[in-house]
Design a protein around this motif. Structure first.
Motif, PDB file in Angstrom:
ATOM      1  N   GLU B  66      61.050  71.134  -7.492  1.00 59.75           N
ATOM      2  CA  GLU B  66      61.450  70.909  -5.881  1.00 59.75           C
ATOM      3  C   GLU B  66      62.451  69.886  -5.863  1.00 59.75           C
ATOM      4  O   GLU B  66      63.670  69.961  -5.242  1.00 59.75           O
ATOM      5  CB  GLU B  66      60.152  70.515  -5.102  1.00 59.75           C
ATOM      6  N   ALA B  67      62.325  68.754  -6.509  1.00 56.68           N
ATOM      7  CA  ALA B  67      63.295  67.670  -6.473  1.00 56.68           C
ATOM      8  C   ALA B  67      64.568  68.091  -6.884  1.00 56.68           C
ATOM      9  O   ALA B  67      65.485  67.687  -6.245  1.00 56.68           O
ATOM     10  CB  ALA B  67      62.803  66.369  -7.235  1.00 56.68           C
ATOM     11  N   GLU B  68      64.651  68.558  -7.942  1.00 49.91           N
ATOM     12  CA  GLU B  68      65.938  69.118  -8.722  1.00 49.91           C
ATOM     13  C   GLU B  68      66.650  70.098  -7.736  1.00 49.91           C
ATOM     14  O   GLU B  68      67.823  69.994  -7.579  1.00 49.91           O
ATOM     15  CB  GLU B  68      65.486  69.839  -9.844  1.00 49.91           C
ATOM     16  N   LEU B  69      65.737  71.074  -7.316  1.00 49.82           N
ATOM     17  CA  LEU B  69      66.574  71.944  -6.338  1.00 49.82           C
ATOM     18  C   LEU B  69      67.142  71.440  -5.195  1.00 49.82           C
ATOM     19  O   LEU B  69      68.171  71.759  -4.774  1.00 49.82           O
ATOM     20  CB  LEU B  69      65.373  73.008  -5.906  1.00 49.82           C
ATOM     21  N   GLN B  70      66.394  70.539  -4.514  1.00 49.29           N
ATOM     22  CA  GLN B  70      66.651  69.602  -3.287  1.00 49.29           C
ATOM     23  C   GLN B  70      67.960  68.813  -3.666  1.00 49.29           C
ATOM     24  O   GLN B  70      68.922  68.962  -2.774  1.00 49.29           O
ATOM     25  CB  GLN B  70      65.703  68.614  -3.031  1.00 49.29           C
TER      26      GLN B  70
END
Lengths: 465, 465
Positions: B66-70
């Motif tokens: 999720e963090a990387e996607l964001q």
């Protein structure tokens, strides 16, 4: 123990043979002597070997050749008379030649080899006979008895390894041993001759076999010169040369002798000395494994014409694994040997001796390269000369290349190609044939006439440690 | 019709994208535009492509990221906000990324390719959206629909020939076409990325396919320089360069772009222009098939380190038919590609990129050469740099080699190797790595600082007719 080899012009006449015998007897170490067949006595003369070839040809054609036989015997008669020898030796030679003519002519290669080799063989007998007539202990050595064994390829014999042990035993024989050059015997006992430079090969094999201290190669020049004397008047002499330097110089047109003939001596690290039968006190040129380097890093300059280049261009060539190998494979399949392959990123040139390609082979080669390698361009350029600048110390000397290319430039000749490797003995330049002599003269001037030593001291080029 | 390609730094931020759109709209011929993923905005920044790789890696490892996607979406959000775009485009990008994450991860290569390629793909959509927001007719082009077909090798796609006919139809479309770089689709419909220089490849393919009048490659330098600007302050710019010259320069360390990426444009003879997004009025460097030669025959100087040479010595090597081919065959079998093979009579050096040989492979190679080719010596020398002096007019100019080698000599660097072919675009020198920069500076001085023109007029070198 020294091995001394005397070439055709050194044993062409009684007068020359006297010089040879003076040379032999002047040094007690000169115990093993290789002789050629009598060569030309003057420019217009015929070599005995050529007379023998004419004799063999005529005999194969007609089944007899009395006039040709008489011409050969006359050469020995002339020598024998002027050396005050009896008639026995001439009768021995006549009988020998008749016996050779009587062998089976169904194998013309072996028949020819036997007759050609008689030139050296009978001359060796004659010279041994002359030394004996002077009261000197001398022996003719028969290569068969001595065990000089070779492969059975008429005109292209290769020495067999067991020869070396056989010939080593010659050390034990007393007196001066006169050994005919140019031939040996197959294990089945057939006489077979060596390829070009045959007597030099015999000398080199003997020098290696008896572990000689020196192999003296007597010829008719005082030394090897730094450049072809036909191009430059009174060029400097070379006093010492390494095996590698000699080989590079010989490759590009130095014709003192056929350098591959030296191979057995080189492999055994026997020092070689090129000397002049007509001026034996001249120091000559010594060819050795290692030499002291002089201030001048260049030892010689040579050039040869008759090369061509095949230029091949293909976009992204250098990413194509196997491209170079495939190109060389095509050449190999067409039995074409090449010399160098300078390359760019998308191009490669193959430099080869032009006489290998006739029009038909050239066309086929170009077609194969085009079709099998899918290249963008193939171009053949003839009329290329290669110039070699040779010297083992060169690659340690900064600025050597600059002086060479500047010298070529001063001669107003364009450099078509430069080939210098990572740790080599030579630097090679490709130029158009018509410019080669001019360029060589200019390079000679640069390194040998401009008083290199003085200039180097005034304006020293750094030398790598 | 012109094809314009904009690199990562040209589309890294809203500000940069505004510049790009100004450039596009300034010339009505700029109709087909290839864009990269957003690159670095400053030295410390991360490229979107690297963020995407981190996203894919994390997802493959953990099944969520999720963090990387964001982080990826934030990059587009920042751009979109500063371009005053609505939120629709960001939602479209978010949905696209989620769809890509949802595909089968059992083939990690294809999964990775799909995520990496989203950087270009979504940026193309965003830029088309921005142009539309300005009231300009612009269309995002989907490479699948446009028919950019490639071979199915993840990360190493090769364009398939039928693509050119498919893409030719883009000429008929109206408006400005924004095409994502870096990827195509296999005939089965799988997304596959190109190798290094991927967006450049897309541009070159499009330029060839639509038979563009010009392929403009926008980057962040005003032009290609005659020498690496890290070595020489304010070096001269190159205004015109032929394809071959560009290729030779790129080979030896010119890193403006990956030159092989140009291949499709070169093959179709499309002129290429390197221009600066940040200074579009600068004329840039034109890369063309043929150019007018200036008085200075040298167009550029480049150098690259990390080469080694394998020196092989064998007595009588040049008489051994097939020797060179066998040596290259061993290299091929060991999957080692080589660059050059300068040779002497009894020696040959193979120059190759050193990173191909680890200690084990080096040992095996040396052993194989020793044993299979029965050579006298094999030596490996590392730490070699190659210097290329490039210019198509060079081989017509007498004295060019002399000036180059003199320049290297003045820099006090020894020349380990010279490789110059019979009709080439370049001259190549091998020097030790530590001397390469010094030598390049000295060559630059010789050809570009010493006021070549004046000197050439004073002391003209003859030019071959």
């Amino acid at each position: 123990m020294k091995v001394a080899k005397f070439g055709g012009s050194s044993v062409a006449s009684a007068e020359q043979i006297k010089k040879v015998c003076n040379i032999i007897t002047a040094d007690a170490e000169r115990r093993l002597v290789v002789v050629s067949a009598p060569g030309k006595r003057c420019k217009e003369d015929e070599k005995t070997t050529d007379l023998l070839i004419a004799l063999a040809d005529q005999y194969l054609l007609k089944g007899s050749a009395e006039a040709e036989l008489q011409k050969v015997i006359a050469r020995y008669e002339d020598i024998a008379q002027n050396l005050n020898l009896g008639t026995d030796i001439i009768e021995e030679i006549r009988a020998d030649l008749k016996a050779r003519l009587a062998i089976d002519t169904n194998n013309p290669g072996l028949f020819m080899d036997s007759l050609k080799a008689s030139g050296e063989d009978n001359n060796a007998k004659l010279i041994a006979n002359y030394l004996q007539s002077l009261g000197i202990e001398a022996h003719y050595i028969n290569p068969k008895e001595a065990g000089l064994l070779v492969s059975n390829e008429a005109g292209n014999a290769q020495v067999l390894p067991e020869s070396y042990d056989n010939l080593y035993k010659l050390r034990e024989k007393s007196g001066i041993l006169i050994f005919p050059g140019f031939f040996g015997y197959s294990p089945e006992g057939t006489l077979v001759t060596f390829p070009r430079g045959g007597s030099d090969i015999t000398g080199a094999i003997l020098a290696a076999a008896v572990q000689a201290d020196l192999y003296e190669n007597f010829t008719d020049v005082d030394s090897v010169y730094v450049v072809n004397p036909n191009l430059v008047e009174n060029p400097q002499e070379i006093s010492e040369l390494t095996y590698s330097e000699m080989r590079e110089l010989s490759y590009a047109g130095f014709s003192v002798f056929h350098e591959e003939a030296l191979a057995p001596a080189v492999r055994a690290s026997i020092p070689v000395c090129i000397k002049n039968t007509n001026n034996p006190s001249a120091p000559g040129t010594k060819i050795i494994a290692k030499r002291q380097y002089a201030l001048n890093p260049v030892v010689g300059i040579a050039s040869d014409t008759g090369f061509l280049s095949i230029y091949v261009e293909k976009y992204l060539m250098n990413r194509e694994i196997g491209f170079g190998r495939k190109l060389l494979q095509i050449l190999e399949e067409e039995h074409v040997s090449y010399e160098h392959t300078p390359s760019g990123i998308d191009s490669i040139s193959v430099i080869l001796r032009a006489n290998q390609l006739n029009a038909e082979k050239e066309m086929r080669l170009v077609e194969r390269i085009k079709n099998e390698l899918k290249v963008d361009k193939v171009e053949i350029e003839r009329g290329l000369a290669l110039i070699m600048i040779v010297g083992e110390a060169m690659h340690q000397t900064i600025g050597i290349a600059a002086r060479a290319v500047s010298a070529i430039q001063r001669s107003n000749v364009n450099i078509e190609m430069i080939n210098q490797g990572s740790s080599e003995v030579s630097m090679m330049f490709g130029v158009k044939e018509e410019g080669a002599d001019k360029a060589v003269r200019s390079i000679y001037e640069e390194y040998f006439e401009k008083s290199y030593v003085e200039e180097a001291l005034q304006n020293p080029y750094p030398v790598r440690s």
